[in-house]
Design an enzyme around this catalytic site. Sequence first.
Site, PDB file in Angstrom:
ATOM      1  N   VAL A   1     -19.595 -41.853  -4.907  1.00 58.37           N
ATOM      2  CA  VAL A   1     -20.215 -43.180  -5.103  1.00 58.37           C
ATOM      3  C   VAL A   1     -21.168 -43.421  -5.871  1.00 58.37           C
ATOM      4  CG1 VAL A   1     -18.885 -43.716  -2.864  1.00 58.37           C
ATOM      5  CG2 VAL A   1     -21.434 -42.906  -2.780  1.00 58.37           C
TER       6      VAL A   1
ATOM      7  N   SER B   1     -30.254 -47.829   9.435  1.00 55.16           N
ATOM      8  CA  SER B   1     -30.781 -46.843  10.295  1.00 55.16           C
ATOM      9  C   SER B   1     -31.910 -47.227  11.076  1.00 55.16           C
ATOM     10  CB  SER B   1     -31.248 -45.391   9.272  1.00 55.16           C
ATOM     11  OG  SER B   1     -31.911 -44.684  10.242  1.00 55.16           O
TER      12      SER B   1
ATOM     13  N   TYR C   1     -35.643 -41.006   2.830  1.00 55.88           N
ATOM     14  CA  TYR C   1     -34.756 -41.588   3.609  1.00 55.88           C
ATOM     15  C   TYR C   1     -34.717 -42.910   4.304  1.00 55.88           C
ATOM     16  CZ  TYR C   1     -30.935 -41.879   7.273  1.00 55.88           C
ATOM     17  OH  TYR C   1     -29.866 -42.083   7.909  1.00 55.88           O
TER      18      TYR C   1
ATOM     19  N   LYS D   1     -32.872 -46.705   3.276  1.00 59.59           N
ATOM     20  CA  LYS D   1     -32.249 -47.338   4.537  1.00 59.59           C
ATOM     21  C   LYS D   1     -32.880 -48.867   4.671  1.00 59.59           C
ATOM     22  CE  LYS D   1     -29.225 -44.553   5.564  1.00 59.59           C
ATOM     23  NZ  LYS D   1     -27.343 -44.825   5.216  1.00 59.59           N
TER      24      LYS D   1
END
Length: 254
Positions: A64, A138, A151, A155
């Site tokens: 992707v 998240s 991370y 998100k």
Amino acid sequence: MLDLTGKIAFITGGGSGIGKATSVVFARQGAIVHIIEINADNASQTAREIEQAGGKAFIHQCDVSNQQQVKEVVAEIGDIDILVNSAGVAHVGKADNTSEADFDRLYQINVKGVYNCLHEIIPVMVKNNNGVILNLSSIAAVVGLTDRFAYSMTKGAVQAMTYSVARDYIKNNIRCNCICPARVHTPFVDNFIAKNYPGQEQEIFDKLSASQPIGRMGSTEEIANLILYLCSDEASFITGSDYGIDGGFIKLNT
């Protein structure tokens, strides 16, 4: 209720974890599921499970983060009614010990991967004056998690993209929402713990489970059921929203 009969669903990361559970649940409700996966073995196994249960599934090996690959898959499929952006990777680290390579890797998959799918699929939905998009964010987007700098960055970006898309395409009858899971028990979690905490697997698993007020991790099926609802006609009045599904993590830990 929650009938997806004939709906064409494009599910990234659809061969494992939350993506797999979503593929299975969507197919059970009548959707024609297109599993977008970099791991062909996972995709094939999930498709077999769906077909054995009487559902319809197609697999597309695709990275992707590569816009050309996404473009080719979307052109091959044609019409798409539902996009679920589930593909993603995690990382342990703070701002000062996250390498540039790891930061870029998370950006490429978790942020650019979502953008690539939005960029290629939204024109299809605009043409049809209809569509539903569900992004996986998240709890890391809304609360501070220790050692999850890169991370959390990705998100947060997913959540912001969700609001932007919902605003920009509301007049095209396109809905866009995101969900914010806390820790969910997946093979990814098991592998992640084994890689980063060798010899402490059970201790870390129990610690992560206990960090949620409900006392356990979520199941992939529980997450998939919320995704199913938000992508169904029963949720037709919902757009531009983020939904926590976190065992009380955000509200009850503060």
